[in-house]
Design a protein around this motif. Sequence first.
Motif, mmCIF file in Angstrom:
data_model
loop_
_atom_site.group_PDB
_atom_site.id
_atom_site.type_symbol
_atom_site.label_atom_id
_atom_site.label_comp_id
_atom_site.label_asym_id
_atom_site.label_seq_id
_atom_site.Cartn_x
_atom_site.Cartn_y
_atom_site.Cartn_z
ATOM 1 N N GLY A 11 12.057 -22.546 -24.005
ATOM 2 C CA GLY A 11 12.803 -22.517 -22.754
ATOM 3 C C GLY A 11 11.991 -22.204 -21.520
ATOM 4 N N GLY A 12 10.672 -22.057 -21.641
ATOM 5 C CA GLY A 12 9.833 -21.793 -20.474
ATOM 6 C C GLY A 12 9.257 -23.070 -19.899
ATOM 7 N N LEU A 13 8.317 -22.916 -18.970
ATOM 8 C CA LEU A 13 7.658 -24.060 -18.350
ATOM 9 C C LEU A 13 6.285 -24.338 -18.959
ATOM 10 N N GLY A 14 5.893 -23.548 -19.962
ATOM 11 C CA GLY A 14 4.609 -23.772 -20.621
ATOM 12 C C GLY A 14 3.422 -23.291 -19.817
ATOM 13 N N ILE A 15 3.648 -22.494 -18.766
ATOM 14 C CA ILE A 15 2.544 -21.937 -17.975
ATOM 15 C C ILE A 15 1.906 -20.803 -18.774
ATOM 16 N N PRO A 16 0.585 -20.829 -18.974
ATOM 17 C CA PRO A 16 -0.049 -19.832 -19.846
ATOM 18 C C PRO A 16 0.082 -18.407 -19.321
ATOM 19 N N ASN A 17 0.268 -17.489 -20.231
ATOM 20 C CA ASN A 17 0.185 -16.067 -19.925
ATOM 21 C C ASN A 17 -1.297 -15.693 -19.934
ATOM 22 N N LEU A 18 -1.860 -15.428 -18.772
ATOM 23 C CA LEU A 18 -3.313 -15.243 -18.661
ATOM 24 C C LEU A 18 -3.807 -14.046 -19.456
ATOM 25 N N GLU A 19 -3.020 -13.000 -19.532
ATOM 26 C CA GLU A 19 -3.450 -11.825 -20.280
ATOM 27 C C GLU A 19 -3.560 -12.148 -21.767
ATOM 28 N N LEU A 20 -2.535 -12.796 -22.326
ATOM 29 C CA LEU A 20 -2.568 -13.163 -23.739
ATOM 30 C C LEU A 20 -3.626 -14.227 -24.009
ATOM 31 N N MET A 21 -3.793 -15.155 -23.072
ATOM 32 C CA MET A 21 -4.812 -16.189 -23.242
ATOM 33 C C MET A 21 -6.203 -15.568 -23.251
ATOM 34 N N GLY A 22 -6.424 -14.570 -22.403
ATOM 35 C CA GLY A 22 -7.714 -13.886 -22.378
ATOM 36 C C GLY A 22 -8.000 -13.183 -23.687
ATOM 37 N N TRP A 23 -6.990 -12.550 -24.266
ATOM 38 C CA TRP A 23 -7.181 -11.900 -25.565
ATOM 39 C C TRP A 23 -7.545 -12.919 -26.640
ATOM 40 N N ALA A 24 -6.834 -14.044 -26.631
ATOM 41 C CA ALA A 24 -7.103 -15.079 -27.635
ATOM 42 C C ALA A 24 -8.515 -15.650 -27.484
ATOM 43 N N LEU A 25 -8.963 -15.834 -26.233
ATOM 44 C CA LEU A 25 -10.297 -16.376 -25.998
ATOM 45 C C LEU A 25 -11.385 -15.396 -26.414
ATOM 46 N N GLN A 26 -11.146 -14.107 -26.240
ATOM 47 C CA GLN A 26 -12.160 -13.111 -26.572
ATOM 48 C C GLN A 26 -12.322 -12.906 -28.069
ATOM 49 N N VAL A 27 -11.335 -13.304 -28.849
ATOM 50 C CA VAL A 27 -11.478 -13.215 -30.306
ATOM 51 C C VAL A 27 -12.679 -14.035 -30.775
ATOM 52 N N ARG A 28 -13.023 -15.058 -29.993
ATOM 53 C CA ARG A 28 -14.166 -15.909 -30.329
ATOM 54 C C ARG A 28 -15.445 -15.086 -30.492
ATOM 55 N N LYS B 269 -19.436 -12.005 -36.367
ATOM 56 C CA LYS B 269 -19.341 -11.795 -37.808
ATOM 57 C C LYS B 269 -19.921 -12.959 -38.609
ATOM 58 N N MET B 270 -19.709 -14.187 -38.131
ATOM 59 C CA MET B 270 -20.046 -15.350 -38.934
ATOM 60 C C MET B 270 -21.454 -15.889 -38.678
ATOM 61 N N ASP B 271 -22.019 -15.622 -37.520
ATOM 62 C CA ASP B 271 -23.339 -16.182 -37.203
ATOM 63 C C ASP B 271 -24.247 -15.064 -36.708
ATOM 64 N N THR B 272 -25.026 -14.504 -37.612
ATOM 65 C CA THR B 272 -25.890 -13.371 -37.262
ATOM 66 C C THR B 272 -27.164 -13.800 -36.541
ATOM 67 N N SER B 273 -27.334 -15.103 -36.293
ATOM 68 C CA SER B 273 -28.533 -15.577 -35.607
ATOM 69 C C SER B 273 -28.368 -15.578 -34.092
ATOM 70 N N LYS B 274 -27.195 -15.257 -33.587
ATOM 71 C CA LYS B 274 -26.966 -15.285 -32.149
ATOM 72 C C LYS B 274 -27.842 -14.240 -31.451
#
Length: 324
Positions: free
Chosen positions: A111-128, A134-139
Amino acid sequence: MNLTTQILEVFGEASDRKLKKADLLHWVERIGDKLPGWKANLMNMAGRATWVRFVLSALPIHVLIALNVPKWFIKAINKIRRAFLWKGRREVHGGCCLVAWEKVQRPLELGGLGIPNLELMGWALQVRWLWLRKMDTSKPWLSLDIPVHSNVTALFRIAMQTTIGDGTTTKFWKDNWFHGKTISDIAPLVVAAVPARAQNTRLVSAALLDHQWTHDVQGGLSMVGLYELFQLANVLSEICVPSSHERSFSEWWRKSVKKVQKDKRKGFNTLIVLGAWLIWKHRNGCVFEGESPNLDNLIRAFKDEHHMWCLAGARGLCSLSAGH
């Protein structure tokens, strides 16, 4: 001019200082400058919603990936997005919002307009960052202190369950490696007596070697804490972590083929290729097509393909299975 100097000239010198408000205001101003100006008067509500959704909401993505931005930064961008959505201007005053902003940020199907919630989007992006760490120890940036929100760390721990291999990339005290739980879920008082440095560095492979994890526990424990310690030692004594020096698949194949009779080696190699190919196909089906891992289906597919390969002229494979 060496490469390091060139990089510093382009990107600036690395610094661990906390960003000032003036450093982030530049990004807020940049987003405000992306408003279409006089063209906004020609846009209807649907057009402004599309602009907010795909232009204004996309600009801060790189900042949200790299930084744990303060709340005022999110509020400042939301103020611009909200004002443009309802009135087509950068700033509005008074009761101009027709619907609560939290409802506007809901997905279309809710029922929304699909505009991203920036706070939640930032959390999701930082999980990267946590995933790559954890997965690439060569960084090269692994030794840096990447600032992430506490909710990001909690989300990562809840969403990820570790299956132990050789234990060289799994943190003993932090990761969900023991039947989907962390050690703190089993023995919270014991973990409380472990220094933060040891919690962040101790790996499963080293911890289980001669009970090295017990050396991390410092300070006195209560009677309940001692009980947790003994219980933890009891359950961990049954865990056997494979050695990191175990043979790879190619090494196993190379040594195994030498144990097979020379006239059967061609068929043996064909058999290994067939099995590896079907396992790879089954894995891709599970990852990309949503299939469930099923050993019975894999064995059935192996028998069918084995029969087809023999009919197609795989003589070595047929001679290997003759009489079976």
